[in-house]
Design a protein around this motif. Structure first.
Motif, mmCIF file in Angstrom:
data_model
loop_
_atom_site.group_PDB
_atom_site.id
_atom_site.type_symbol
_atom_site.label_atom_id
_atom_site.label_comp_id
_atom_site.label_asym_id
_atom_site.label_seq_id
_atom_site.Cartn_x
_atom_site.Cartn_y
_atom_site.Cartn_z
ATOM 1 N N LEU A 38 0.915 -1.108 0.166
ATOM 2 C CA LEU A 38 -0.055 -0.036 0.145
ATOM 3 C C LEU A 38 0.867 1.108 -0.140
ATOM 4 N N LEU A 48 -8.341 4.142 6.856
ATOM 5 C CA LEU A 48 -8.271 2.591 6.803
ATOM 6 C C LEU A 48 -9.709 2.163 7.313
ATOM 7 N N LYS A 56 -7.028 -3.420 10.748
ATOM 8 C CA LYS A 56 -6.644 -1.746 10.298
ATOM 9 C C LYS A 56 -5.992 -1.268 11.622
ATOM 10 N N LEU A 59 -2.348 -2.399 11.590
ATOM 11 C CA LEU A 59 -1.518 -1.488 10.536
ATOM 12 C C LEU A 59 -1.189 -0.452 11.132
ATOM 13 N N MET A 60 -2.012 0.288 11.633
ATOM 14 C CA MET A 60 -1.744 1.573 12.351
ATOM 15 C C MET A 60 -0.618 1.457 13.595
ATOM 16 N N ASP A 172 -6.818 7.111 15.798
ATOM 17 C CA ASP A 172 -7.427 5.734 16.157
ATOM 18 C C ASP A 172 -8.840 5.971 16.653
ATOM 19 N N VAL A 202 -3.513 9.690 8.750
ATOM 20 C CA VAL A 202 -4.055 8.425 8.522
ATOM 21 C C VAL A 202 -5.287 8.021 9.660
ATOM 22 N N VAL A 204 -8.218 5.482 11.531
ATOM 23 C CA VAL A 204 -8.849 4.150 11.449
ATOM 24 C C VAL A 204 -10.169 4.266 11.941
ATOM 25 N N ALA A 219 -9.125 3.038 2.122
ATOM 26 C CA ALA A 219 -8.733 1.509 1.913
ATOM 27 C C ALA A 219 -9.672 0.905 2.607
ATOM 28 N N MET A 221 -10.727 -2.873 4.170
ATOM 29 C CA MET A 221 -10.030 -3.835 4.448
ATOM 30 C C MET A 221 -10.944 -4.797 4.869
ATOM 31 N N VAL A 226 -6.307 -5.583 1.803
ATOM 32 C CA VAL A 226 -6.971 -4.207 1.345
ATOM 33 C C VAL A 226 -7.630 -4.899 0.081
ATOM 34 N N VAL A 229 -8.680 0.292 -2.981
ATOM 35 C CA VAL A 229 -8.095 1.852 -2.483
ATOM 36 C C VAL A 229 -8.576 2.525 -3.389
#
Length: 375
Positions: A38, A48, A56, A59-60, A172, A202, A204, A219, A221, A226, A229
């Protein structure tokens, strides 16, 4: 002069700020992230989006440095960040709980991270004032967190996160604790602040409306992968599979077999005794292929009489009506047993409902109103 469109992902000369390359994250036997690649670009507000357990947050946490990938690499500005500890990354994170220090004032909460840097006292004061002004909390600088509202606490947490001018801010579920109206207002504030600071955000979230409102790209998920996107409008209008179509917004999904019908159109056989659905697929579809036809309720017209000007028309009976203030959604049962939703805007303050329960109605739509999905 026309405003230039922000789309660095479409420019081959633009280098991504963040790159995930074949990243896998396992916890014992459980694969949370599965071979994910990504790109996220500078100044993006990237979302996300997915259900609980889709990966997600993992990922963060890897971006923040709280988790390390089992396989693959994550780069920030071209540098592999895996060996860099969280406090040394040019990344900040804002938690859903805000994590403010209750014994410190709003001013001192924002100044906290700066006091641990090599900034002078005057520089810290100037930066905190700048942050207070940005989030419009100058009057509340001397208050403690318990003396301000939830929305204001959220803005303090945001100001503190941005005070050190990180390259990347991770959010988040940042608006989860706010009521609906305040959440909507704060979404626009977040977009405004992100634009002013030029920081890459970014976020979530499992709230699709939130993702669609704030993000430059989303994105979607599922199970550590993913699935798609794209920009919010393309995710909504041209989902690449049934999962995305069903996850984002309200949709009618009809399964059937597609056959060529001339003019790049197909006719979908979907129910005995019902005419084939005429649709325009995005690409080639093999004759007889099993497909899913996805159409949004607002693209389905509901009328008393058969709509002569539309290539698709089916007759049914109103089973249910959901009145949502600005729109009404009609659930219409067809003789085949299918239920199709149609939506109308309530654009008059006082209007006699044209349709009510048990009414016989016609539903119609154009050949390009829906999407033909092969997966």
């Amino acid at each position: 002069m026309a405003q230039s469109v922000f789309a660095p992902w479409a420019d081959p000369n633009e280098k991504p700020l963040i790159q995930f390359r074949n990243v896998t994250k396992r916890f014992g036997d459980f694969t949370a992230i599965d071979d994910l690649t990504l790109d996220i670009f500078r100044r993006e507000f990237f979302a996300l989006l997915g259900p609980s357990g889709c990966g997600k947050t993992t990922l963060m946490r890897m971006l923040a440095g709280f988790e390390a990938p089992t396989e693959g690499t994550i780069t920030l500005d071209g540098k592999d960040i895996s060996p860099v500890p969280p406090h040394k990354r040019e990344v900040n994170m804002m938690f859903q709980s805000y994590a403010l220090f209750p014994h410190l004032t709003v001013y001192d909460n924002i100044a906290f991270g700066l006091k641990r840097s090599d900034m002078s006292r005057d520089e810290i004061a100037a930066r905190v004032e700048q942050m207070l002004k940005m989030v419009q909390l100058q009057k509340f600088a001397r208050r403690k967190p318990h003396q301000i509202s939830g929305g204001q606490r959220q803005r303090v947490a945001l100001a503190r996160s941005l005070a050190k001018a990180p390259k990347l801010l991770l959010l988040d579920e940042p608006l989860g604790a706010l009521d609906r109206k305040l959440r909507e207002e704060t979404q626009f504030e977040l977009m405004d602040i992100q634009e002013k600071t030029g920081t890459t955000f970014v976020i979530v979230t499992h709230d699709q409306e939130e993702a669609m409102t704030v993000a430059s790209r989303v994105a979607v998920m599922d199970h550590g992968k993913v699935i798609q996107v794209d920009t919010p409008d393309r995710i909504y209008e041209t989902p690449n599979c049934v999962y995305v179509a069903d996850f984002i917004g309200d949709v009618n999904l009809i399964e059937g077999n597609a056959y060529p019908a001339g003019d790049d159109r197909v006719s979908i056989e979907w129910a005995e005794g019902q005419p084939g659905i005429i649709a325009t697929p995005a690409g080639a579809v093999e004759a007889g292929a099993r497909i899913t036809f996805a159409i949004r309720p607002e693209k389905v017209a509901i009328c008393r009489d058969r709509p002569e000007d539309l290539p698709n028309a089916v007759r049914g009976r109103i089973l249910d009506i959901a009145y949502l203030g600005n729109i009404s959604t009609y659930h219409v049962a067809l003789p085949s047993g299918h239920v199709i939703k149609a939506q109308t805007a309530n654009d008059r303050r006082i209007a006699r409902r044209s349709f009510t329960w048990e009414d016989e109605v016609w539903l119609g739509w154009t050949a390009t109103a829906g999407v033909v999905l092969t997966q």
